[in-house]
Design an enzyme around this catalytic site. Sequence first.
Site, PDB file in Angstrom:
ATOM      1  N   SER A  94       0.812  -1.214   0.000  1.00  0.00           N
ATOM      2  CA  SER A  94       0.000   0.000   0.000  1.00  0.00           C
ATOM      3  C   SER A  94       0.851   1.272   0.000  1.00  0.00           C
ATOM      4  CB  SER A  94      -0.961  -0.043   1.192  1.00  0.00           C
ATOM      5  OG  SER A  94      -1.921   0.974   1.121  1.00  0.00           O
ATOM      6  N   ASP A 228      -2.261   6.262  -3.523  1.00  0.00           N
ATOM      7  CA  ASP A 228      -1.172   5.534  -2.876  1.00  0.00           C
ATOM      8  C   ASP A 228      -0.715   4.402  -3.793  1.00  0.00           C
ATOM      9  OD1 ASP A 228      -3.332   3.822  -2.572  1.00  0.00           O
ATOM     10  OD2 ASP A 228      -2.750   3.161  -0.581  1.00  0.00           O
ATOM     11  N   ASP A 230      -1.057   1.180  -4.043  1.00  0.00           N
ATOM     12  CA  ASP A 230      -1.931   0.132  -4.591  1.00  0.00           C
ATOM     13  C   ASP A 230      -3.303   0.651  -5.007  1.00  0.00           C
ATOM     14  OD1 ASP A 230      -2.951   0.487  -1.986  1.00  0.00           O
ATOM     15  OD2 ASP A 230      -3.563  -1.606  -1.835  1.00  0.00           O
ATOM     16  N   ASP A 232      -5.860   2.126  -3.369  1.00  0.00           N
ATOM     17  CA  ASP A 232      -7.092   2.093  -2.576  1.00  0.00           C
ATOM     18  C   ASP A 232      -7.292   3.365  -1.750  1.00  0.00           C
ATOM     19  OD1 ASP A 232      -5.196   1.634  -0.608  1.00  0.00           O
ATOM     20  OD2 ASP A 232      -6.076  -0.234   0.129  1.00  0.00           O
TER      21      ASP A 232
END
Length: 427
Positions: A94, A228, A230, A232
């Site tokens: 993340s 960010d 990833d 999400d």
Amino acid sequence: MKYFGTDGIRGIFGETLTDELAFKVGKALGEIVGEGRVIVGKDTRVSGDSLEAAISAGLTSMGVDVLLCGIIPTPAVALLTRITRSFGVVISASHNPPEYNGIKVLKGGYKIPDEMEAEIEERLENGSFPPRLVVGRTKSFREGRDMYIGAVLEIFRDLDLTGEMVSLDLANGATTTTAKEVFEFLGAKVEVFNDSQDGLLINQGCGATHPRFLAEEMKNGKVGFTFDGDGDRVIAVDEERNVVNGDRIIGILAVGLKEEGRLNSDTVVGTVMTNGGLEDFLKEKGIKLLRTKVGDKYVLEKMLESGANLGGERSGHIIILDRSTTGDGLITALELMRVLRRSGRNLSDFAKEIPDYPQITKNVRRTERMSLENENLRKIVEESTSRGYRVVIRPSGTEPVIRITVEGKDREEIEKIVEEISRVLES
């Protein structure tokens, strides 16, 4: 739990997160899945290829077929597992630096519950996996990205961004494969920053944890979005180059959805970290705020329990449940654009209406002798609370630190309280 934190398994690659562990996670998950299939995606980190190979080997050794999406956002894998009613694995850490990586497990569109994580951990600890007569295969599933983009465009089929100037910071992460294409398809003129897939650059001085980068660098955008690693999370930047955090995005969306009659039960879910300014703003608008533990999976649990369809965190993890089953930075950004277009207002006008009380967070490195059950600590918290300050002290679910957060209306006093708590913890 030994391996799973608030957002899956996470650690520094080669130290606390190894190929050997990933292989065993694959085998443990394979036992649970049976002779089915697992969709695997990853962000741009250098260690992603190695971990992808290891977890795929574990899964296929247990008779499970693996569909490899390549670089793709976490919410895209969530959507694909919902469409196909299958399990999924995302290899990502993340917002963490490049040396970190992680393993998130999903099923049917959602992150797996604590009980299933505990089941995987139990199998990891036992370490004995009976051989399977049937061996699975790995297959390329690059069309998964196109399926996700198609689904997002279908959700926002009535959103016309023609003439909009939008700046995007892609954090050198997974949204490099999706965000620019979607915004351009909807008609926006897009200015892009940090769109490299060099795995050593992910989140480095950019992205949702460094929103000032976009605020200082964007030139043409009337509005900016910074994701960010990833995909999400998302943080916004308004036309005056002010950062608009997740709390304020939630506030704007809540009012917009309520005006449309889409805000279920006039309720929003936040966490213990949600700013008190947002709570006061929502109360004025006749909207109730429910708080839960930090972590988007706990936000989702509270949403499902309460029937709310909007929830999230200050960090930019925002779930719009009638759009997606998980936090999706791209969907959140497009929903915000839709609210702005519908209202005819600028982002700065909306954001300024939502108070943001001073809030300071400090990380203290966690040691074995450190305890939160401390009489001096309890006295500081009680005394601060009695004077109108909100204090949250909690272990991080993703890093070996204790997070101290203090919120109130006097920044100097907040700084004193934070330092006082730090001294007690470190003594």
